[in-house]
Scaffold this motif. Structure first.
Motif, mmCIF file in Angstrom:
data_model
loop_
_atom_site.group_PDB
_atom_site.id
_atom_site.type_symbol
_atom_site.label_atom_id
_atom_site.label_comp_id
_atom_site.label_asym_id
_atom_site.label_seq_id
_atom_site.Cartn_x
_atom_site.Cartn_y
_atom_site.Cartn_z
ATOM 1 N N ILE A 131 0.783 -1.286 -0.077
ATOM 2 C CA ILE A 131 0.003 0.089 0.033
ATOM 3 C C ILE A 131 0.846 1.229 -0.130
ATOM 4 N N SER A 132 1.939 1.083 0.789
ATOM 5 C CA SER A 132 2.966 2.091 0.779
ATOM 6 C C SER A 132 3.440 2.648 -0.518
ATOM 7 N N PHE A 134 2.096 1.968 -3.275
ATOM 8 C CA PHE A 134 1.317 2.445 -4.193
ATOM 9 C C PHE A 134 0.836 3.970 -4.011
ATOM 10 N N ILE A 135 1.233 4.384 -2.787
ATOM 11 C CA ILE A 135 1.096 5.796 -2.324
ATOM 12 C C ILE A 135 2.184 6.447 -2.796
ATOM 13 N N LEU A 136 3.593 5.857 -3.100
ATOM 14 C CA LEU A 136 4.836 6.633 -3.460
ATOM 15 C C LEU A 136 4.660 6.507 -4.955
ATOM 16 N N PHE A 138 1.878 6.747 -6.635
ATOM 17 C CA PHE A 138 0.860 7.970 -6.935
ATOM 18 C C PHE A 138 1.468 9.154 -6.807
ATOM 19 N N LEU A 139 2.404 9.501 -5.927
ATOM 20 C CA LEU A 139 3.057 10.796 -5.300
ATOM 21 C C LEU A 139 3.863 11.023 -6.860
ATOM 22 N N THR A 217 6.236 3.591 10.083
ATOM 23 C CA THR A 217 6.129 3.048 8.610
ATOM 24 C C THR A 217 6.582 4.488 7.682
ATOM 25 N N LEU A 218 6.352 5.617 8.067
ATOM 26 C CA LEU A 218 6.705 6.603 7.511
ATOM 27 C C LEU A 218 8.382 6.949 7.423
ATOM 28 N N TRP A 221 10.144 4.168 4.990
ATOM 29 C CA TRP A 221 10.415 4.724 3.515
ATOM 30 C C TRP A 221 11.308 5.920 3.584
#
Length: 321
Positions: A131-132, A134-136, A138-139, A217-218, A221
């Motif tokens: 999921i992380s 996917f967020i990256l 998207f960014l 989690t943040l 990454w």
């Protein structure tokens, strides 16, 4: 067990073979003599800095994993779990994709948590990482639309996507699930192990909103990002690259590590080199940069893995006499 040994050997040989094929295609047009000449221009202090930053990655991952397991164990230690994480990745250099099982086995030897439960937390953790990613992604799509599209083109054109194979995998998976459900209901041992797995898997429901879990989690990454970004400064041709390039490297490199070969060899190098083309870096320069990052992390695993193996051996010996 002879059958398990054969499976390990076959898995190892297949992974090595696939990795060697990828390395051949990625490096086949590269002048290796020029490649080695580039070593003279490297500022190795940045490589060493990146290696020691990578230790924080293991510590933070251990801390986050402990959060997921806390309800099922009363004797968790970030120090011990960090050593377990490092040893598991160290093992994966020889036996790819076994690191998660290895760390679950080792945590069961040092704590009260069941192997099945810890395996459930690992699967949950991998989903969170996905999921992380996917967020990256998207960014990256927002910041570098064309580069993101080029990355997807490179990914799918060079690692052929076979629809028939996907359908077959889904079909076989459905059959396995139904057969597994039958045996789970009939066999008490399997049923118990499955319930333990579910307990670990759904542990995230109690922690996903907590500040320590979200921040770890943040930070995980952020550390991954810094590990690659600082190596920009080790080479004259990449020292000018900025935040967006670092994000591109992070996404491309993570996708390369997902490919089922030892430590992402070949796939990692190709994707990182390909995405750096978009920033005016030659393919040869991109490959050299990717080799620096990848090679430094392998060195880090060998260095820290050797030390952690000794420390973990002492810990387990003390616990079990």
């Amino acid at each position: 067990d002879l059958v398990q040994t054969k499976k390990l050997v076959i898995n190892f040989l297949l992974s090595i073979s696939f990795g060697m094929v990828l390395v051949y295609f990625v490096f086949k047009k590269i002048d290796l003599s020029d490649f080695f000449l580039r070593l003279d221009s490297v500022q190795y202090s940045w490589i060493v800095f990146s290696i020691f930053i990578s230790l924080l990655d293991h510590i933070i991952r251990a801390f986050r994993w402990n959060i997921l397991m806390k309800n099922d164990s009363d004797s968790l230690s970030t120090y011990i779990t960090t050593n377990i994480i490092i040893v598991s990745y160290f093992t994966s250099l020889i036996f790819p994709r076994l690191n998660d099982f290895v760390r679950c086995y080792l945590i069961s030897k040092t704590n009260t948590i069941k192997l099945s439960t810890s395996l459930g937390t690992v699967v949950s953790e991998r989903i969170i990482d996905l999921i992380s990613l996917f967020i990256l992604g998207f960014l990256l799509l927002l910041l570098e639309y064309e580069i993101f599209v080029n990355l997807l083109i490179d990914l799918f054109s060079n690692f052929q996507f076979n629809l028939n194979f996907l359908i077959l995998v889904i079909f076989v998976s459905v059959i396995i699930i139904y057969i597994s459900r039958f045996f789970i209901k009939k066999n008490k041992f399997i049923s118990k192990a499955f319930n333990e797995f579910k307990s670990g898997f759904f542990a995230f429901k109690n922690v996903y909103y907590r500040a320590d879990f979200l921040l770890s989690t943040l930070f995980l990454w952020v550390i991954y990002y810094i590990m690659g970004y600082v190596i920009f400064f080790s080479l004259p041709e990449t020292s000018h690259l900025g935040f967006n390039a670092g994000l591109s490297i992070l996404v491309a490199g993570t996708l390369g590590m997902i490919v089922p070969v030892n430590a992402g060899i070949g796939a990692y190098h190709f994707l990182v080199a390909s995405i750096l083309l978009n920033y005016g870096i030659s393919y040869e320069g991109g490959l050299f940069f990717a080799t620096l990052i990848h090679g430094s992390q392998v060195v880090a695993l060998l260095f820290f893995g050797f030390i952690s193996s000794i420390l973990l051996f002492i810990t387990i010996k003390k616990k079990h006499g």
